[in-house]
Motif scaffolding. Structure first.
Motif, mmCIF file in Angstrom:
data_model
loop_
_atom_site.group_PDB
_atom_site.id
_atom_site.type_symbol
_atom_site.label_atom_id
_atom_site.label_comp_id
_atom_site.label_asym_id
_atom_site.label_seq_id
_atom_site.Cartn_x
_atom_site.Cartn_y
_atom_site.Cartn_z
ATOM 1 N N ILE A 1 1.476 15.846 3.222
ATOM 2 C CA ILE A 1 2.009 14.488 3.394
ATOM 3 C C ILE A 1 3.104 14.483 4.466
ATOM 4 C CG2 ILE A 1 3.859 14.430 1.641
ATOM 5 C CD1 ILE A 1 1.236 11.677 2.045
ATOM 6 N N SER A 2 3.856 15.575 4.557
ATOM 7 C CA SER A 2 4.883 15.652 5.601
ATOM 8 C C SER A 2 4.222 15.723 6.979
ATOM 9 C CB SER A 2 5.792 16.863 5.374
ATOM 10 O OG SER A 2 5.050 18.056 5.460
ATOM 11 N N LEU B 1 3.040 3.223 1.349
ATOM 12 C CA LEU B 1 2.737 4.647 1.123
ATOM 13 C C LEU B 1 3.270 5.166 -0.218
ATOM 14 C CD1 LEU B 1 1.355 7.048 2.489
ATOM 15 C CD2 LEU B 1 3.522 7.612 3.591
ATOM 16 N N HIS B 2 2.834 4.514 -1.294
ATOM 17 C CA HIS B 2 3.222 5.017 -2.613
ATOM 18 C C HIS B 2 2.179 6.036 -3.091
ATOM 19 C CE1 HIS B 2 0.196 2.397 -4.400
ATOM 20 N NE2 HIS B 2 0.652 1.429 -3.622
ATOM 21 N N THR B 3 2.393 6.572 -4.278
ATOM 22 C CA THR B 3 1.512 7.643 -4.748
ATOM 23 C C THR B 3 0.135 7.126 -5.174
ATOM 24 O OG1 THR B 3 2.608 7.464 -6.904
ATOM 25 C CG2 THR B 3 3.375 9.203 -5.435
ATOM 26 N N GLY B 4 -0.034 5.806 -5.198
ATOM 27 C CA GLY B 4 -1.361 5.235 -5.441
ATOM 28 C C GLY B 4 -2.181 5.094 -4.160
ATOM 29 N N SER B 5 -1.563 5.336 -3.016
ATOM 30 C CA SER B 5 -2.273 5.264 -1.731
ATOM 31 C C SER B 5 -2.650 6.650 -1.212
ATOM 32 C CB SER B 5 -1.407 4.559 -0.682
ATOM 33 O OG SER B 5 -1.153 3.224 -1.045
ATOM 34 N N VAL B 6 -2.550 7.638 -2.075
ATOM 35 C CA VAL B 6 -2.831 9.013 -1.667
ATOM 36 C C VAL B 6 -3.837 9.602 -2.653
ATOM 37 C CG1 VAL B 6 -1.833 11.298 -1.222
ATOM 38 C CG2 VAL B 6 -0.476 9.233 -0.760
ATOM 39 N N MET B 7 -4.920 10.189 -2.128
ATOM 40 C CA MET B 7 -5.899 10.868 -2.973
ATOM 41 C C MET B 7 -5.791 12.367 -2.743
ATOM 42 S SD MET B 7 -9.179 8.307 -2.941
ATOM 43 C CE MET B 7 -9.790 9.076 -4.463
ATOM 44 N N THR C 1 -6.689 16.624 -4.052
ATOM 45 C CA THR C 1 -7.167 17.760 -4.845
ATOM 46 C C THR C 1 -6.133 18.855 -4.566
ATOM 47 O OG1 THR C 1 -8.397 18.889 -3.093
ATOM 48 C CG2 THR C 1 -9.575 17.144 -4.282
ATOM 49 N N PRO C 2 -6.233 19.983 -5.211
ATOM 50 C CA PRO C 2 -5.268 21.036 -4.864
ATOM 51 C C PRO C 2 -5.328 21.440 -3.386
ATOM 52 C CG PRO C 2 -6.255 21.501 -6.981
ATOM 53 C CD PRO C 2 -7.009 20.316 -6.427
ATOM 54 N N ASN C 3 -6.466 21.181 -2.735
ATOM 55 C CA ASN C 3 -6.602 21.620 -1.338
ATOM 56 C C ASN C 3 -6.586 20.504 -0.309
ATOM 57 O OD1 ASN C 3 -7.068 24.320 -2.212
ATOM 58 N ND2 ASN C 3 -9.089 23.619 -2.862
ATOM 59 N N SER C 4 -6.598 19.271 -0.756
ATOM 60 C CA SER C 4 -6.793 18.174 0.183
ATOM 61 C C SER C 4 -5.894 16.995 -0.161
ATOM 62 C CB SER C 4 -8.271 17.738 0.150
ATOM 63 O OG SER C 4 -8.449 16.477 0.761
ATOM 64 N N THR C 5 -5.415 16.315 0.863
ATOM 65 C CA THR C 5 -4.569 15.129 0.685
ATOM 66 C C THR C 5 -5.063 14.065 1.653
ATOM 67 O OG1 THR C 5 -2.709 16.595 0.190
ATOM 68 C CG2 THR C 5 -2.181 14.295 0.693
#
Lengths: 419, 419
Positions: free
Chosen positions: B141-142, B237-243, B245-249
């Motif tokens: 995300i950074s 850009l809240h946490t509901g706009s991000v999908m 997995t442990p390997n993917s954002t």
């Protein structure tokens, strides 16, 4: 004629143009005999024709696709005429007493037809050099600034109207870029366009280029200039953009207009008054000093800010329950909070004003375009002495602006630096 | 079909649409047998169809001319699909690893065809509620924030390109207005849309409406949101706009995108992480507290800011002699000054981030739209307790943001308020 339909006007073409344009013909009473036509463009960018007929007069301003003083080598979009005419019309609607009426605009030809601001109006800067007092100047210019800035800000507009106007004026980017270069960049680096009273100010100019703190603060101002769409600015509100008589004040030439930080306009005016102040000793004749006139300039600086403050707040109060969306009445409805909000807004605006004003001063001493206030001091060493005081004051003002809390403190500092 | 050519898609129309659109047909390998179609729009504004065929998959998102959850009574321009697709394409170009690819955009139908972010991706917010750790989240995300914000700012763009992009996104004003209302206005006044965990937080909600200093500071943030065109934001850009997995954002749903202050995006993300933190005690099962997970969230908050800082500065260094016009190399060419300039820029950005982050927290507790982190805590008194701690922290953060000098100080304060 160029393929885009643009054609620079000479006197002959001008007369044809006037005859074939009903809104302009009407202003001349449809009499074209004995038209007196004079080209007076002393700016750098345009043709300006004064047209005086037997039963009417007008001014024709035509933007050219380059900066005239440097020849055709520095191209400059003639679309600026569209933005100039837009600002004249919008500011004229908001403050008709102090903005010349637009009779006609032709986007293809980049021609604005507008009211002739007749003698004895002269450019304010020339009046300041001549040592003439204008008793209504601060009242008038503060009225102009308060009305044009307030009514185009979010204190009055909805965000819908504001964003739509911002988008339109993003188109005037080429003129904004010219300001970015000559105000915020060139003075702080080696540039072929820079000049100063050499050799006297060589070290001073170098010191500007080497002053890290100054450059740090200039970056903050530039970023505000580029990013903050606060209100519809004139964009070049120095004392050469104002025509005056003792009874009248008319603001002209807003071709640099765009949505920017309000302090840029207020600062331009006050900064140029301060330049006028520091130039006075260079205009003192034997036996006739300019001390009284300097006191008058100080009074105008004080009055301009103070009257602006009063009028701006009065507009805010008048429209506090209006359509403006910065401070919704349902939220900012208690007197204590209203007072806090205004205090913060005006303090931020004051600091912006001082910062931009100082930047405008610096660029007139070590940048490309100088001011007649200093240029007309013939003796170079004397001119340099005046300029150095102004420059030193401006550097301090720019760096220390947030430590000033009133315009009184500013004028005290001006007087200290002039000693 | 409406006279403007717009038609809401049902499943049958969707299949016809896919068949008649080559760029979408191709993604499905031109096989339309046994298409699996699922409408999953859990947002408030759109249809979202997942389409899975035998040889390919995609997502179709269609904007509707109203906010869906409230019915047709709250109209909302469907033109937002144009801006969403524009941001997806621009951010996707800048950061393809973390933004789904756009296959197709249809402005008339307000339809975006894009990559299907397949399972096991879930919405980050749900992962945070479930207590799942994502080891690459802060890194990803950074990276997204640093690249999208840096490359659309004046640190990289010329003012010409910047102003032209600003003008385009001024058109997304209706979505900006929705943010203005729900983030900066409604929580601070009596509004029919507001809600909170009543009766527990009645006095807390009233205290927000009566807090003069808080409202003074919120006004400053709102003015930045409305006036400062710093970079092309995601806008929500809240946490509901991000999908994840442990390997993917993957960052989705940028329909609120516009040129605004960078801190609004960074703050949205960090503010929602802090909400997640304060909600954890409400999700602690008997015997299994969330203390370790809270430590992980704290680490993500620290890492997100610190990695963003590092990556943003690295981009700045990489392009310091490039086309960006905020700090011209000829002026800002010495190491000491460069360091000063960066320090000031990042400090201002940090304070904006904290302010906007806090504002986004407050609105989720006493405004119209709440977050599942708290909503899923069934026991109202327990939920209210978590929410009150979050609210008190957010109020302090918003008012005192300029006294925080590092993200470490911020997480210390979070932990103090959670005691």
């Amino acid at each position: 004629m160029a393929s885009d339909g643009f054609q620079p006007l000479d006197e002959k073409l001008l007369v044809e143009y006037l005859k074939s344009t009903p809104s302009l013909s009407a202003k001349l009473g449809n009499h074209f005999d004995k038209l007196e036509i004079k080209e007076v463009g002393d700016g750098n960018l345009n043709f300006v024709y004064i047209v005086i007929g037997l039963s009417g007069s007008l001014v024709i301003k035509q933007a050219l696709p380059y900066i005239r003083c440097i020849g055709e080598s520095w191209p400059m979009t003639k679309e600026r005429a569209y933005f100039e005419s837009s600002v004249l019309q919008e500011h004229g609607r908001l403050c008709p007493d102090h903005v010349p009426e637009v009779y006609h605009f032709d986007r293809t030809m980049c021609v604005i037809g507008m009211r002739y601001i007749e003698p004895p109006h002269i450019i304010l800067r020339k009046g300041l050099i001549a040592g003439i007092e204008y008793p209504l100047l601060a009242d008038h210019i503060s009225e102009y600034m308060a009305r044009t800035l307030f009514y185009t800000s979010l204190l009055y507009l909805t965000t819908t109207d504001h964003k739509s106007a911002v988008a339109k004026f993003c188109g005037n980017v080429e003129l904004c870029r010219l300001t970015e270069q000559v105000v915020f960049s060139d003075p702080y680096k080696v540039s072929e366009y820079n000049r100063w009273t050499t050799p006297y100010l060589d070290a001073d100019a170098e010191a500007v280029r080497e002053d890290n703190i100054l450059k740090l603060e200039v970056a903050e101002l530039k970023s505000k200039f580029c990013e903050r769409a606060q209100a519809l600015l004139h964009g070049d509100l120095h004392t050469g953009s104002v025509m005056v008589t003792p009874n009248s004040t008319q603001v002209i030439d807003p071709e640099f207009g765009f949505y920017g930080p309000m302090g840029f306009d207020i600062g331009a005016f006050i900064g140029n008054l301060i330049l006028a102040y520091f130039s006075q000793d260079g205009h003192a004749d034997k036996g006739a000093d300019r001390n009284l006139y300097k006191k008058w300039i100080v009074k105008i600086i004080l009055d301009t800010w103070n009257l602006f403050h009063t009028k701006f707040i009065a507009l805010w109060d008048k429209h506090k329950d209006g359509s403006g969306e910065a401070y919704l009445p349902a939220i900012y409805n208690n007197p204590e909070l209203q007072s806090l909000v205004k205090q913060k807004y005006m303090e931020d605006l004051f600091h912006d004003t001082l910062g931009f004003g100082a930047a405008k001063m610096i660029r007139r001493i070590v940048g490309v375009a100088h001011v007649e206030d200093f240029e007309s001091i013939k003796e170079a060493s004397k001119r340099a002495e005046c300029e150095r005081k102004a420059l030193n004051f401006a550097k301090t003002l720019l760096k220390e602006r947030k430590n000033f809390h009133s315009i009184t403190e500013v004028v005290s500092a001006i007087e200290d630096f002039n000693k």
